[in-house]
Design an enzyme around this catalytic site. Structure first.
Site: not given
Ligand code: VAH
Length: 315
Positions: A12, A142
């Site tokens: 993206q 993440y």
């Molecule tokens: C996510 N778009 O949703 C990413 C981002 C703050 C969110 O890091 O994982």
């Protein structure tokens, strides 16, 4: 000066970043790479290499082949996808970073951009106007990988002098490339469904407030932090960055100003827990003070631009 390599160029952010860097530095000075070929038109638009970000030798070979001086490492598993595959998410998000940091440490490249995220903050972080320095107990794979990555970026800068620069992106909204696997991606999906179906079922609750940014602002911030004089970059973990914050209800209201009959329903899923662990708004005063960051798009302007572009693409 050397060339620029984008790893994860088909994603993206990567696609728009590649296009903007090629406008600035010339097509042949910006090499796009990804683990597989993406959109054929994009792949054909300039130098492209298939590179697995986890394969150190492949990364090193491309850097030597094109005399790369700067690397933008955009390959990662985002929040929702990472929860479904924690081991691979940790491997990809961390080891791709170590490869690039070690190439810089060996002076094979001169400068690195590495994306962090507001996902580094967790449920115990102050949610309003979250400061640059505060409690950070991320509760997602993440977020944990991004927090760890920030620590390693700062370490490699302080100990080995690596010029690595980073931004804690909020949720990013763009029209040209569909996002993949993010919790904030509802804010992209909603525009597509508003035009195609006149309605949208949101996977977050109506009052879920999250920090967000239009992709045009995110790309400009990415390039501006890389172009800033090194002495201005006083934070070598990662900078808070912000433009706006909104809820699904608020973005739906701006869409209704263009599509009066648009309707929205709410069916929260597993991503609600992820969103609830993140801040609602961000203090990015350090970025504004250190390298003159200034956002340009608010929610109304973003909705107008998104619907204009998506409508013209559909024609
Ligand atoms: C996510 N778009 O949703 C990413 C981002 C703050 C969110 O890091 O994982």
């Amino acid at each position: 000066m050397g060339t620029i390599l984008i790893i994860g160029a088909c994603g993206q952010i990567g696609t728009e970043l590649t296009k903007k860097l090629r406008e600035l530095y010339g097509k042949d000075n910006v090499i796009a790479s990804d683990v597989r070929k993406g959109d054929p038109e994009f792949v054909a638009s300039g130098p492209f290499e298939v590179v697995n970000a986890l394969d150190f030798n492949q990364v090193e070979e491309v850097i030597e082949k094109y005399k790369v001086a700067e690397v933008y490492l955009m390959a990662a598993l985002l929040s929702a996808t990472a929860e479904k595959n924690p081991a691979f998410a940790w491997d990809l998000n961390m080891n791709s970073l170590f490869h690039v940091l070690n190439l810089a440490k060996a002076e094979k490249i001169k400068k690195i951009f590495w994306p962090s995220s507001i996902a580094v903050f967790g449920p115990t972080t102050p949610k309003q106007n979250t400061p640059q320095y505060t409690v950070m107990e991320p509760s997602t794979v993440y977020g944990i990988s991004k927090q760890s990555g920030e620590r390693w970026c700062e370490y490699y800068h302080n100990i080995y002098g690596v010029d690595v620069r980073s931004i804690r992106y909020p949720g990013l909204i763009s029209w040209s490339t569909l996002p993949g696997g993010g919790t904030t991606d509802y804010a992209v999906d909603i525009y597509h469904k508003a035009l195609s179906d006149g309605s949208y079922t949101c996977f977050l609750s109506e009052d879920t407030r999250l920090p967000m940014m239009y992709m045009d602002d995110a790309i400009r911030a990415t390039i501006e932090i890389m172009q800033a004089p090194a002495e201005n970059i006083k934070i070598r973990s990662s900078y808070n960055l912000s433009a706006m914050d909104f809820t699904p209800k608020e973005i739906a209201e701006t869409i209704k100003q263009h599509i009066p009959d648009f309707t929205i329903a709410y069916e929260p899923d597993f991503r609600q827990k992820i969103a609830d662990s993140w801040p609602q708004s961000i203090d990015d005063s350090h970025a504004r003070n250190d390298w003159n960051w200034q956002h340009q798009y608010g929610l109304d302007a973003m909705t107008t631009d998104m619907l204009e572009h998506l409508s013209s693409m559909a024609e």
